[in-house]
Each structure stands twice: as C-alpha cells, then as structure tokens.
Design an enzyme around this catalytic site. Structure first.
Site, PDB file in Angstrom:
ATOM      1  N   TYR A 213       0.845  -1.194   0.000  1.00 51.96           N
ATOM      2  CA  TYR A 213       0.000   0.000   0.000  1.00 51.96           C
ATOM      3  C   TYR A 213       0.885   1.252   0.000  1.00 51.96           C
ATOM      4  CZ  TYR A 213      -3.629   3.263   1.596  1.00 51.96           C
ATOM      5  OH  TYR A 213      -4.494   4.331   1.708  1.00 51.96           O
ATOM      6  N   THR A 215       1.509   3.676   1.866  1.00 45.18           N
ATOM      7  CA  THR A 215       2.266   4.098   3.054  1.00 45.18           C
ATOM      8  C   THR A 215       3.278   3.061   3.530  1.00 45.18           C
ATOM      9  OG1 THR A 215       0.578   3.197   4.540  1.00 45.18           O
ATOM     10  CG2 THR A 215       0.328   5.504   3.861  1.00 45.18           C
ATOM     11  N   LYS A 216       3.349   1.919   2.845  1.00 45.46           N
ATOM     12  CA  LYS A 216       4.182   0.831   3.355  1.00 45.46           C
ATOM     13  C   LYS A 216       5.657   1.000   2.996  1.00 45.46           C
ATOM     14  CE  LYS A 216       0.955  -1.550   5.428  1.00 45.46           C
ATOM     15  NZ  LYS A 216      -0.259  -0.764   5.179  1.00 45.46           N
ATOM     16  N   THR A 217       6.483   0.088   3.481  1.00 45.95           N
ATOM     17  CA  THR A 217       7.937   0.207   3.363  1.00 45.95           C
ATOM     18  C   THR A 217       8.422   0.166   1.922  1.00 45.95           C
ATOM     19  OG1 THR A 217       8.105  -2.165   3.756  1.00 45.95           O
ATOM     20  CG2 THR A 217       8.368  -0.711   5.656  1.00 45.95           C
TER      21      THR A 217
END
Length: 416
Positions: A213, A215-217
């Site tokens: 997603y 906002t993920k790493t």
C-alpha cells in the site's frame, strides 16, 4: 465559494506519509505503457521471481522453494491464504485486537469467526501467553473449532514466532503471518547481516502476506504478495486469485496453442495485480535496504529527541523494519485526553496517525462478540497513549526537527 488564501507565515504541512518515488519507478511504468501489456503479465512474473530471490538470498535455514503470488492488496492476500488453508464457515481464527480491520474482516469473508487476542504488556504485538490462554478457553468451550491464528508483525517488529508456532503446533492450528508492515523484517544470523542465514518475517510459518500500500515500506500504490513453501497451496492461490481459472491471462494470450481455451475449476476471485503496479514494485524492491536505512536514520533522531520527558519510545528488537514510529506518552503525566494533544499537533501542520484503534472497540466486532475492554488491557493502554509520527524516506532535517519541536512543545502544555 473560493478557497481561502494560504497563510504565508504557516510552514508547509509535513505529511504523515509520502511514497519515495524516483526515476527508476517512472521508467518502469513507462516501460509497461510502451509494451502494450498492462494487466498481469511478464512484469508481475518478474516481480514475483525477484521477491522470492530477495527472501531466499543467503537463507540457509530453509532451502526449499519459495512461491510468491502477487495480488491487488494484502487484504486479498489474507483472504486467499485463509481460503487455501481450508477455513470455512463456523471455524474460529485468532487475530490481534491491535491491528487494522483487514486482518479480521477476511475471516468474516469466509463465514468464519474472529477471536481477538490482547497485546504484549507495554507493546503492540500479539502476546503469546494471551494466545495460549485464549486457545485453552476455546478448547473447553468449542473443542476443535479453532483452526488458525494470524499474528501481525506490528510496525515492522517481528512477533515471537518461535512461541506462536509452538503454541499453534500444540493446538494443531495453522499460522498465517500478516506481514503487511514488515518488509524487510528479518531475524539475523549470528553475524547480524540482513537476511544472512536468517529468516524474513512472512516466511516463518506456513503462509505470509505482505502489503505494498502507498504508506508501506515499499509500495506499488495498491498491492500485496502471498508467500509460501507449500506447492499445493501456492497453486491454489494462483488459481483463486484469477476467477478460479486454470490458466493465467498472460499464458492464454501468449500461447499459440488453443489460447482461447480455459476451465473454471472453482468460483474464484478477481485479485490479480496489473503489470503497471508490479513495475513500481520491482523498482522499489531494488532499493528496499536503502529505504530501510533512511527510516532507521529518522528513528535514531526521534529516539534521541524523545529519550527523556513524558515519552515512551516504541519497542524494538532484532529484525525491526521500522515501518511505524508509535510514540507513547506517560499516561500519569497527561493532563488531558490524548486526542486533544494529537489534534493540536495536527493544527500545527504536522501529520500524525494512530495505529490502531483496537478492533474489539469497533461497533461491528464489539456487538457481534459482546467484547469488553477489560479483556484487552494492554492493547487499550497502548492505544490510549500513542500517536504515530511521520516516518518516510525523503524527510529533510528541517522537517524532522520541526516534528520534534512541535511534539515537544505541545506535550509540554498537556503534561505536568
């Protein structure tokens, strides 16, 4: 009605999260656009192979093949993983209350029932002791109904999978890791090198599911990856992610022999990921360690700034991918509700979030299962104390210093 003019004296808002996109990602998307193939195809196949190679590199603890299946979201991946495990209506699946709703909602997709487990004291991950107590109670009340557990590696910090896997083996239930936060979380070898003879979170049990997603790493905008070493489960997931059809679209369109023919072997789902997003994922995968290093630098600045005062630093440990920075406040020193403090920080132009509102407090689950706060004291305590600070590669020194200043100054007005 015209929009109000921006106050020229107010510093630009610092977003809670921002993806780190560069030239390599742009070139990857253009490559796909120019190829004429946009949906699931060669780019996705390459992404899956490269992701498997990343997790397998120098992994001497498990040399068996690792199968990776890219999907359009981690939520889809969790659903597919549960389905592949044979979870059905009436089964019980244990999940942490401290997680996003996706972890629990996929249980309901299959008509199974979610059973919530409290967090570690002073932490956010699932408490193995609470898991064991819950399973013992379930075995008395509903023997044989518990079928699986889905621990979440909160914020990139791996759960105690040795304890959780041991408990699961004792109670004969399956383990699916919700690794949405945790790429590339790993348990290092004695030398401590990333992935060197170690195991990555998501590859410590039967199945693992990662999120890409925004906002993920690493990100593909929307997307996820299911990983397993079980060949039969992998084949089941591949079929079910694309309508239950026994041949992939790419295979059908590129095979000159009877390309039109396929068979529906199960009523599957539409969970495949397009090549446009996989191109983003391949570029992000190439810089995964650099992105982790950037987050670690930011975390060190936060840790130093908040090591004293009315603050509690986030728990950490070996393998932490540092996806979130949930700063907690010492409750006994708060003069007002945490929500008021968080609101003032946002009004000062600093984006924050809260991870998570415990699921046992949500109207649907609270009502369906008659849940009470006193059964989940540790998750509720962490929730009431914490705000998640901005943590994204690309943050400037001035931005992180401003976050620190705003949080400290605001906290000084709300604490004794």
């Amino acid at each position: 009605m015209p929009r109000p003019l921006k106050n020229p004296f107010m510093p630009e808002k610092i977003p809670y999260a921002r993806p780190f996109i560069g030239k390599e990602e742009e070139e990857g998307v253009l490559r796909v656009l120019r190829s004429g193939w946009l949906t699931t195809g060669p780019e996705t196949l390459a992404f899956e192979e490269e992701f498997a190679a990343f997790l397998q590199k120098n992994n001497q603890k498990n040399a068996s093949p690792l199968y990776c299946m890219a999907v359009n979201s981690a939520t889809s991946g969790l659903h597919l993983a549960l389905e592949a495990c044979g979870i059905k209506a009436g089964d019980l699946v244990l999940v942490p209350t401290m997680t996003f709703t996706a972890t629990a909602e996929v249980v309901r997709y299959l008509g199974a029932e979610a059973v919530f487990v409290d967090s570690l004291p002073g932490g956010f991950n699932m408490d193995p002791q609470a898991l064991e107590r819950t399973l013992e109670e379930l075995e008395k009340e509903s023997p044989g109904k518990a079928q699986a557990v889905m621990p979440v590696h909160y914020g990139g910090l791996p759960c105690d999978m040795e304890a959780i896997n041991g408990i699961a083996q004792r109670f004969k239930i399956q383990v699916i890791e919700d690794a949405a936060h945790s790429f590339p979380s790993f348990l290092p070898s004695d030398k401590g090198a990333p992935g060197s003879s170690g195991l990555f979170a998501g590859d410590m049990s039967k199945l693992g599911v990662f999120s890409f997603y925004a906002t993920k790493t690493i990100t593909t905008g929307e997307g996820g990856m299911v990983v397993t070493r079980d060949k039969e489960m992998a084949e089941r997931i591949r079929i079910m992610r694309s309508h239950g059809i026994d041949r992939s679209v790419f295979h059908r369109y590129t095979d000159t022999r009877a390309s039109w023919f396929y068979q529906v072997v199960e009523p599957g789902f539409k969970y495949n990921i397009p090549d446009l997003l996989s191109a983003l994922g391949r570029a992000q995968l190439n810089r995964a360690w650099d992105l982790l290093s950037a987050r670690e630098d930011l975390v060190r600045r936060y840790d130093e700034a908040f090591s004293e005062g009315p603050f509690i630093l986030p728990p950490t440990g070996p393998g932490d991918a540092r996806h979130l920075y949930p700063l907690r406040f010492k409750t006994e020193e708060l003069k007002a509700d945490r929500a008021l403090l968080a609101q003032e920080i946002q009004e000062e132009g600093v984006g924050i979030s809260v991870h998570f509102i415990p699921l046992h407090t949500m109207p649907y689950y609270k009502t369906r299962y008659s849940l009470n706060d006193h059964d989940f004291p540790h998750a509720l305590d962490s929730f009431n104390r914490a705000i998640s600070l901005p943590l994204w590669p690309g943050m400037t020194v001035s931005q992180i210093e401003r976050v620190i200043t705003v949080v400290k100054e605001t906290a000084s007005r709300y604490t004794s």
